[in-house]
Design an enzyme around this catalytic site. Structure first.
Site, PDB file in Angstrom:
ATOM      1  N   GLU A  11       0.834  -1.201   0.000  1.00 36.26           N
ATOM      2  CA  GLU A  11       0.000   0.000   0.000  1.00 36.26           C
ATOM      3  C   GLU A  11       0.871   1.255   0.000  1.00 36.26           C
ATOM      4  O   GLU A  11       2.085   1.191   0.207  1.00 36.26           O
ATOM      5  CB  GLU A  11      -0.916   0.007   1.225  1.00 36.26           C
ATOM      6  N   ASP A  57     -18.610   4.019  12.632  1.00 39.37           N
ATOM      7  CA  ASP A  57     -17.368   4.288  11.902  1.00 39.37           C
ATOM      8  C   ASP A  57     -16.575   2.981  11.803  1.00 39.37           C
ATOM      9  O   ASP A  57     -15.858   2.600  12.728  1.00 39.37           O
ATOM     10  CB  ASP A  57     -16.551   5.366  12.628  1.00 39.37           C
ATOM     11  N   LYS A  62      -5.037  -2.148  13.864  1.00 45.37           N
ATOM     12  CA  LYS A  62      -4.342  -1.025  14.504  1.00 45.37           C
ATOM     13  C   LYS A  62      -4.763  -0.930  15.967  1.00 45.37           C
ATOM     14  O   LYS A  62      -5.941  -1.064  16.312  1.00 45.37           O
ATOM     15  CB  LYS A  62      -4.647   0.282  13.765  1.00 45.37           C
ATOM     16  N   VAL A  65      -5.561  -0.040   2.602  1.00 45.54           N
ATOM     17  CA  VAL A  65      -5.589  -1.504   2.529  1.00 45.54           C
ATOM     18  C   VAL A  65      -6.675  -1.954   1.547  1.00 45.54           C
ATOM     19  O   VAL A  65      -6.437  -2.766   0.654  1.00 45.54           O
ATOM     20  CB  VAL A  65      -5.829  -2.121   3.921  1.00 45.54           C
ATOM     21  N   ASP A 105     -11.727  -1.594   5.111  1.00 49.05           N
ATOM     22  CA  ASP A 105     -10.798  -2.719   5.029  1.00 49.05           C
ATOM     23  C   ASP A 105     -11.492  -4.028   5.373  1.00 49.05           C
ATOM     24  O   ASP A 105     -11.252  -5.063   4.738  1.00 49.05           O
ATOM     25  CB  ASP A 105      -9.614  -2.521   5.993  1.00 49.05           C
TER      26      ASP A 105
END
Length: 234
Positions: A91, A205, A226, A173, A209
């Site tokens: 990416e 939200d 993450k 991603v 991905d």
């Protein structure tokens, strides 16, 4: 209708698309013929596999000299795809938004070096001046690194807009998976992937991905989600 729409938006060229469809039809017919040959002569399997692989490479759209899509391949990536070598997608959002210049470019080049060291070819994906780039040369990567956050984050939903406006985009991603699948790259390596953001139960939200992982057949090798996300909900 799809071809008419593509021509209207200048994203595809009808003649090139029909050429690709014809090539794929020839490929399918050749595979059917070779499969029936295999049933008739089971001991000839190595020869059949060789011809199927040869037919598959010849029919790949990325190996054609002209593509209907606005996609440009680096010479290294194009040669690798056309010869059937291992290619690993990368990416570009981590370059534009992940860290400052020049550390972003240095890190990207180091990742590419490691991939080459293991015998594969790296293909960093980005959009520059409205053209999807599969594999960046040194100047293109340096330009992307210097532009930084001025570059649009390009997920699947954003790619058409960025291309039509001839803007610059760093693929996320989801965006990278989408392009990788489109050009025939089956493995994609990244850091952390997106997921459900904190308080996502109220804001809804959720990163695209996760949706892309469920719809696009590309293997994603990553470090997990993450840490800033709502990990249990993700």
């Amino acid at each position: 209708l799809s071809l008419a729409w593509a021509a209207h938006t200048s994203l595809l060229d009808i003649e090139s698309t029909l050429t690709h469809v014809t090539a794929m039809d020839r490929w399918r017919k050749r595979v059917d013929l070779l499969t029936s040959h295999l049933v008739a002569r089971p001991l000839n399997i190595s020869r059949v596999v060789h011809h199927v692989a040869k037919a598959s490479v010849a029919a790949r759209p990325e190996c054609q000299s002209e593509s209907g899509l606005q996609i440009a391949y680096s010479k290294e990536v194009e040669q690798a795809l056309c010869s059937g070598k291992a290619v690993v997608a990368l990416e570009s959002t981590i370059i534009s938004h992940g860290m400052p210049y020049p550390q972003n470019v240095e890190t990207a080049r180091e990742v590419e070096r490691i991939i080459r060291q293991q015998g594969a070819v790296p293909a960093t994906i980005a959009i520059l001046d409205g053209v999807i780039r599969v594999g960046l040369n040194d100047d293109e990567m340096d330009r992307l690194g210097k532009l930084g956050t001025k570059v649009h984050k390009a997920s699947r939903r954003d790619i058409a807009w960025v291309v039509s406006k001839k803007e610059n985009g760093a693929t996320t991603v989801a965006g990278t998976m989408y392009v990788a699948k489109m050009v025939g790259i089956h493995v994609f390596v990244t850091g952390g992937i997106g997921g459900v953001h904190r308080h996502g139960q109220d804001t809804m939200d959720v990163s695209a991905d996760l949706t892309e992982l469920g719809r696009t057949n590309v293997a994603v090798v990553c470090a997990g989600v993450k840490s800033l996300l709502d990990i249990p909900r993700t």
